[in-house]
Scaffold this active site. Structure first.
Site, short mmCIF file in Angstrom:
data_model
loop_
_atom_site.label_atom_id
_atom_site.label_comp_id
_atom_site.label_asym_id
_atom_site.label_seq_id
_atom_site.Cartn_x
_atom_site.Cartn_y
_atom_site.Cartn_z
N GLN A 225 -4.84 -6.43 -1.80
CA GLN A 225 -5.98 -6.29 -2.51
C GLN A 225 -6.97 -5.79 -1.36
O GLN A 225 -7.24 -6.35 -0.31
CB GLN A 225 -6.46 -7.53 -3.20
CG GLN A 225 -7.98 -7.61 -3.30
CD GLN A 225 -8.29 -8.76 -4.62
OE1 GLN A 225 -7.53 -9.35 -4.90
NE2 GLN A 225 -9.85 -8.79 -4.64
N ASP B 37 -7.98 4.69 10.52
CA ASP B 37 -7.90 3.46 10.03
C ASP B 37 -6.48 2.98 10.28
O ASP B 37 -6.10 2.17 9.54
CB ASP B 37 -8.30 3.03 8.55
CG ASP B 37 -8.50 1.64 8.37
OD1 ASP B 37 -8.85 0.74 9.67
OD2 ASP B 37 -8.76 0.96 7.56
N1 LIG Z 1 3.31 1.87 -1.28
C1 LIG Z 1 3.00 0.51 -0.91
N2 LIG Z 1 3.99 -0.23 -1.11
C2 LIG Z 1 3.92 -1.51 -0.73
N3 LIG Z 1 2.96 -2.06 -0.33
C3 LIG Z 1 1.67 -1.42 -0.41
C4 LIG Z 1 1.84 0.14 -0.76
N4 LIG Z 1 0.28 0.56 -0.57
C5 LIG Z 1 -0.37 -0.73 -0.39
N5 LIG Z 1 0.35 -1.83 -0.11
C6 LIG Z 1 -0.04 -2.92 0.26
O1 LIG Z 1 -1.34 -3.22 -0.27
C7 LIG Z 1 -2.05 -3.59 0.73
C8 LIG Z 1 -3.56 -2.84 0.42
O2 LIG Z 1 -3.51 -1.44 0.34
P1 LIG Z 1 -4.50 -0.27 0.87
O3 LIG Z 1 -4.70 -0.66 2.36
O4 LIG Z 1 -3.95 1.10 0.55
O5 LIG Z 1 -5.60 -0.67 -0.04
P2 LIG Z 1 -7.17 -0.70 0.40
O6 LIG Z 1 -7.87 -1.07 -0.94
O7 LIG Z 1 -7.62 0.68 1.04
O8 LIG Z 1 -7.19 -1.82 1.33
P3 LIG Z 1 -8.27 -1.80 2.66
O9 LIG Z 1 -9.61 -2.30 1.86
O10 LIG Z 1 -7.77 -3.22 3.26
O11 LIG Z 1 -8.25 -0.84 3.50
C9 LIG Z 1 -1.59 -2.86 1.86
O12 LIG Z 1 -2.02 -3.76 3.14
C10 LIG Z 1 -0.12 -3.24 1.71
O13 LIG Z 1 0.29 -4.64 1.90
#
Ligand SMILES: Nc1ncnc2c1ncn2[C@@H]1O[C@H](COP(=O)(O)OP(=O)(O)OP(=O)(O)O)[C@@H](O)[C@H]1O
Length: 744
Positions: free
Chosen positions: A322, A447
């Site tokens: 999340q 990032d």
């Molecule tokens: N393709 C994927 N396969 C498995 N897990 C994933 C994948 N994409 C994202 N995740 C999980 O979801 C988490 C959050 O994803 P992401 O960083 O893309 O979201 P975000 O909303 O941009 O988060 P943040 O606000 O922390 O930057 C990641 O740290 C990872 O654990």
């Protein structure tokens, strides 16, 4: 997951060769081969046997405990290799060659002429030329050579068994001599071919990528597109970061890209995605069956087995993460058969918050993912691959491949968070190569951090840690790790989270990156560009070695003090001068707290950081805790990493980045010889270090030093980093052993 691993099959180019080091067409080679240039499998296996034998003592404890390799390997080694194994403790290396010394008469002698050993004394500079007459002799191999009795050198006795004078000979140098070095994982040799990609220009038209040029300007934040030097109307600084575009010099920032209207969002995914779109993403078909709910903040409310997407295509199975932008769900994609390609009917779906701000941000992420996909449809450059995108109940949903947990989560759940050197190298290669690919496309990730690096294959071996070690772990780590040290079978990784990534010609917000991985030019408000990714990767790599964050800080002053401490040098005065100049003339779009948290801590005359902080009466106001964090918990990087390496290699390893490698090694070696003479063999046994292992870490630290260059215009680029000497060196450690054990 099936991934194509590209392995350069050409002979390795030397670090001092320029663009020619990018290999030609790469072959897809099955992942069970340690990189050995173009040698065939059987020789690969033999070589691996030899390497294991040779390094037996070095790894004896670990390998015996966990993998029971030594006995098994030696039992089937060819005779001469068994002999080598028996006498491996008697290896001596000199600058040019190394020969095995035997305590019984021999007719042949094993020559070990590691290309790495040929580093001359100028090797603080990775571009220095080597003392090597034969441009082709960098293949890693052992070759039996007849002894050449040239004038013998008398060395001090070097082991308790060899108390008498020992003769070391200088065998005649053989043309095309094959040499041996320690092994590398295939991922450490992934090739990179530039001049290949096409990228969208500012009008979103696809143009062929132009040859990389150094005539790039370092972007400033905000509306000012002048270079740092340009601000002062002096000569333009050449930023060494590469990008596909010739940037019009001294032009104002190009207007921000118009955001695509929602109706064209789907079109943005591009032709390569059309094949996934047979089930049109209209939400109406499935919405009646779905329990899909949104909370007041626009977040999807997670519930297992929720169904969403067109025709109930996705079934929610787990919450993967999340973030600010939304939730990432593990889902079954009903488009595929249940057991499609070994469970590849699972996907990750990032469900963006149903809030306009985040929807707009998601469109930027989408454009980046689209560009990546168009240029790397196979995902060979370790970037997250977008499969599809659709709009569902005002949530933009990005469907991507599913990977394992993040490096951060893996470290948290490991009894020993540190990674083996071979894995660090494999991960470093992938990250740098991936970022090189992104930079060639004009994309800056901004990032990079362990949370945004995912492991492809989470399978690992787990060794029980000694009770004492387990007791020393924090409660959280003890529970998460169950008292085990985990070593991945395969350290393949993927970079995710392109939510903050931007094209280099777009608006640059003044502050980017998660604090711990933030480059100095961002903190100092100088403006930033491609080099910030290199700094972040360096922070990640150190974290993999030490097992914790290099910069566990939360505010600017301590961050800056720590950067100086780790680099062992104050900020260069010219960049501090620029910081003052920029601030005075209000150039660029600075962080709002720049004056109060950064500039005020510098002395205007000496251009130096005033730390520890003092009040007007001259009393130190920096807290004791902060002083401790900066002065005791960290150190100059070479010293700091050496301290950690002592845990694995004994007290003698002490890397000094101000010394040339040869000199540094001879100091260490003489210390080890001295210890062996003075103490019993048991005391000497704590030093489990040989020259090749030392060189591996020495050159690793050398690369880090170049990645941690304060001045972004002088920082090593991703492309140059791929040609760094370190990537020619191997190491035999648990990571290699595990990989070999599981791939067989
Ligand atoms: N393709 C994927 N396969 C498995 N897990 C994933 C994948 N994409 C994202 N995740 C999980 O979801 C988490 C959050 O994803 P992401 O960083 O893309 O979201 P975000 O909303 O941009 O988060 P943040 O606000 O922390 O930057 C990641 O740290 C990872 O654990």
């Amino acid at each position: 997951m099936s991934q194509n691993i590209q392995i350069g099959t050409r002979k390795r180019s030397r670090a001092n060769m320029n663009n020619s080091t990018t290999t030609g067409p790469a072959d897809n080679v099955s992942a069970n081969k340690v990189f050995l240039d173009s040698f065939e499998d059987t020789r690969t296996n033999n070589l691996l046997d030899e390497m294991f034998a040779r390094q037996n003592s070095f790894l004896s404890d670990n390998l015996r405990n966990s993998l029971d390799l030594n006995q098994a390997e030696n039992s089937h080694l060819p005779r001469q290799h068994q002999r080598q194994h028996q006498h491996q403790h008697q290896l001596f290396l000199d600058n040019e060659n190394a020969i095995e010394l035997d305590d019984e008469p021999r007719t042949t002698n094993t020559t070990i002429n590691n290309n790495t050993i040929n580093n001359n004394n100028n090797n603080n500079n990775n571009n220095s030329s080597r003392v090597d007459e034969d441009a082709d002799d960098d293949i890693i191999f052992i070759k039996e050579q007849p002894i050449q009795f040239s004038s013998p050198l008398i060395l001090p006795s070097s082991s308790s068994n060899n108390a008498a004078n020992t003769y070391i000979t200088t065998p005649k140098k053989f043309k095309k001599q094959r040499t041996i070095s320690l092994p590398q994982l295939p991922l450490s040799k992934l090739s990179y071919q530039s001049n290949y990609f096409s990228v969208p220009d500012q009008n979103n038209a696809i143009v062929p990528r132009v040859t990389q040029t150094e005539n790039e300007l370092l972007h400033l934040t905000g509306s000012c597109a002048k270079t740092l030097e340009g601000n002062k109307a002096v000569n333009l600084t050449i930023a060494h970061s590469t990008s596909p575009f010739y940037n019009p010099p001294l032009q104002l920032e190009p207007p921000p890209q118009p955001l695509p209207p929602q109706s064209t969002l789907k079109r943005q995914i591009g032709s390569s995605l059309r094949k996934f779109k047979s089930n049109s993403s209209s939400e109406s078909a499935s919405s009646s069956k779905s329990n899909f709910k949104t909370d007041k903040d626009g977040h999807y409310v997670y519930q297992e087995n929720d169904v969403f997407g067109s025709g109930g295509r996705f079934i929610v199975k787990d919450l993967l993460g999340q973030g600010t932008f939304g939730k990432v769900l593990k889902c079954i994609d009903n488009k595929y058969e249940p057991n499609y390609n070994n469970g590849q009917n699972y996907v990750a779906v990032k469900v963006i918050r149903a809030v306009d701000r985040y929807r707009e941000a998601a469109k930027t992420e989408l454009r980046i993912l689209q560009t990546i996909l168009e240029n790397d449809p196979q995902g060979q450059f370790q970037c997250l691959l977008l499969r599809e995108c659709f709009d569902y109940k005002n949530h933009i949903c990005l469907v991507t491949d599913l990977y394992g947990k993040s490096i951060y989560d893996f470290m948290c759940s490991n009894g020993i968070a540190r990674f083996p050197g071979s894995h660090i190298q494999a991960i470093a290669r992938q990250l740098i190569r991936s970022v090189c690919f992104l930079h060639d496309l004009g994309i800056i990730h901004t990032d990079l951090k362990p949370e945004n690096i995912l492991i492809c294959d989470e399978t690992h071996i787990a060794q029980n840690l000694p009770t004492k070690t387990v007791q020393s772990l924090s409660k959280r780590r003890r529970e998460a790790s169950k008292g085990k040290h985990k070593i991945l079978n395969n350290p393949e990784v993927k970079i995710i989270d392109f939510g903050s990534a931007i094209f280099h010609y777009e608006y640059h917000p003044p502050v980017i990156s998660t604090r711990h991985y933030r480059a100095p030019e961002i903190v100092l408000g100088l403006g930033w560009s491609f080099p910030c990714d290199i700094w972040s990767i360096a922070c990640v790599l150190v974290e993999l070695v030490i097992g914790e964050s290099l910069y566990p800080i939360h505010e600017n002053l301590e961050h800056m003090a720590m950067m100086q401490r780790i680099n062992g040098t104050p900020f260069p005065t010219d960049i501090i001068d620029k910081m003052f100049y920029k601030s005075k003339h209000k150039l660029g779009n600075s962080p709002s707290d720049l004056n109060s948290t950064v500039i005020k801590h510098f002395d205007k005359k000496s251009l130096t950081l005033q730390w520890p902080e003092k009040n007007k009466r001259g009393e130190t106001v920096t807290t004791e805790k902060s002083m401790k964090r900066v002065l005791q918990s960290c150190d100059r990087l070479d010293i700091y990493i050496s301290k950690i390496l002592k845990l694995d290699y004994g007290d003698s390893i002490s890397i000094n980045w101000n010394l040339p490698a040869e000199k540094n090694w001879s100091l260490i070696n003489s210390k080890m010889v001295w210890k062996k003479q003075i103490h019993s063999s048991s005391a000497a046994a704590t030093d489990r270090l040989d020259k090749e292992t030392f060189l591996f870490w020495y050159w690793f630290i050398d690369l880090l030093r170049k990645m941690f260059e304060f001045d972004p215009t002088k920082r090593i680029t991703a492309k140059d980093a791929l040609d760094h000497e370190w990537f020619n060196l191997g190491i035999l450690d648990d990571g290699i052993a595990t990989y070999n054990n599981t791939q067989g």
